[in-house]
Design a protein around this motif. Sequence first.
Motif, PDB file in Angstrom:
ATOM      1  N   UNK A 175      34.701  46.052  58.803  1.00 14.16           N
ATOM      2  CA  UNK A 175      33.543  47.329  58.715  1.00 14.16           C
ATOM      3  C   UNK A 175      33.661  48.194  57.948  1.00 14.16           C
ATOM      4  N   UNK A 176      33.964  48.134  56.901  1.00 16.88           N
ATOM      5  CA  UNK A 176      33.913  49.313  56.205  1.00 16.88           C
ATOM      6  C   UNK A 176      33.750  48.472  54.815  1.00 16.88           C
ATOM      7  N   UNK A 177      33.218  47.297  54.594  1.00 21.75           N
ATOM      8  CA  UNK A 177      32.813  46.321  53.809  1.00 21.75           C
ATOM      9  C   UNK A 177      30.885  46.644  53.554  1.00 21.75           C
ATOM     10  N   UNK A 178      30.595  47.071  52.611  1.00 19.98           N
ATOM     11  CA  UNK A 178      28.963  47.115  52.407  1.00 19.98           C
ATOM     12  C   UNK A 178      28.400  45.192  52.222  1.00 19.98           C
ATOM     13  N   UNK A 179      27.397  45.152  51.997  1.00 16.33           N
ATOM     14  CA  UNK A 179      26.651  43.816  52.376  1.00 16.33           C
ATOM     15  C   UNK A 179      27.344  42.962  51.314  1.00 16.33           C
ATOM     16  N   UNK A 180      26.992  42.971  50.362  1.00 17.42           N
ATOM     17  CA  UNK A 180      27.717  42.231  48.893  1.00 17.42           C
ATOM     18  C   UNK A 180      29.154  42.647  48.741  1.00 17.42           C
ATOM     19  N   UNK A 181      30.130  42.546  49.635  1.00 18.78           N
ATOM     20  CA  UNK A 181      31.508  42.796  49.567  1.00 18.78           C
ATOM     21  C   UNK A 181      32.181  41.731  50.345  1.00 18.78           C
ATOM     22  N   UNK A 182      33.142  41.488  50.168  1.00 22.82           N
ATOM     23  CA  UNK A 182      33.995  40.324  51.090  1.00 22.82           C
ATOM     24  C   UNK A 182      35.611  41.307  50.848  1.00 22.82           C
ATOM     25  N   UNK A 183      36.528  40.209  51.461  1.00 23.17           N
ATOM     26  CA  UNK A 183      37.740  40.775  51.162  1.00 23.17           C
ATOM     27  C   UNK A 183      38.677  39.987  50.264  1.00 23.17           C
ATOM     28  N   UNK A 184      38.940  40.151  49.278  1.00 22.30           N
ATOM     29  CA  UNK A 184      39.792  39.239  48.577  1.00 22.30           C
ATOM     30  C   UNK A 184      41.541  39.355  49.218  1.00 22.30           C
ATOM     31  N   UNK A 185      42.318  38.212  49.286  1.00 24.12           N
ATOM     32  CA  UNK A 185      43.442  38.148  50.067  1.00 24.12           C
ATOM     33  C   UNK A 185      44.917  37.580  49.112  1.00 24.12           C
ATOM     34  N   UNK A 186      45.292  38.548  48.491  1.00 27.25           N
ATOM     35  CA  UNK A 186      46.271  37.587  47.770  1.00 27.25           C
ATOM     36  C   UNK A 186      48.073  38.007  48.772  1.00 27.25           C
ATOM     37  N   UNK A 187      48.818  36.898  48.892  1.00 25.79           N
ATOM     38  CA  UNK A 187      49.088  35.506  48.202  1.00 25.79           C
ATOM     39  C   UNK A 187      47.649  34.885  49.025  1.00 25.79           C
ATOM     40  N   UNK A 188      46.954  33.815  49.044  1.00 23.70           N
ATOM     41  CA  UNK A 188      46.021  33.311  49.428  1.00 23.70           C
ATOM     42  C   UNK A 188      46.337  32.935  50.736  1.00 23.70           C
TER      43      UNK A 188
END
Length: 71
Positions: free
Chosen positions: A13-26
Amino acid sequence: MGLRWHDWQGEASRLTPGQGISVFPFLWSKESQADLAATSRKPVPMAELLGLNGDFCAQMGLPGPGFLGSV
């Protein structure tokens, strides 16, 4: 095991429309599946995530992300 962690909705919910969440490790990795809460997550530009996905698809001989890959 699912691919959602505690408070994933709050993070999303805190993301802007042009963002996603990078997760590492995948998310698909053994490490992530063993302890999803221990993953590192941060907001990144969606174009970066789509580019990474396209690279993985090419390396594995899979179809690319299609029109989304040109964002």
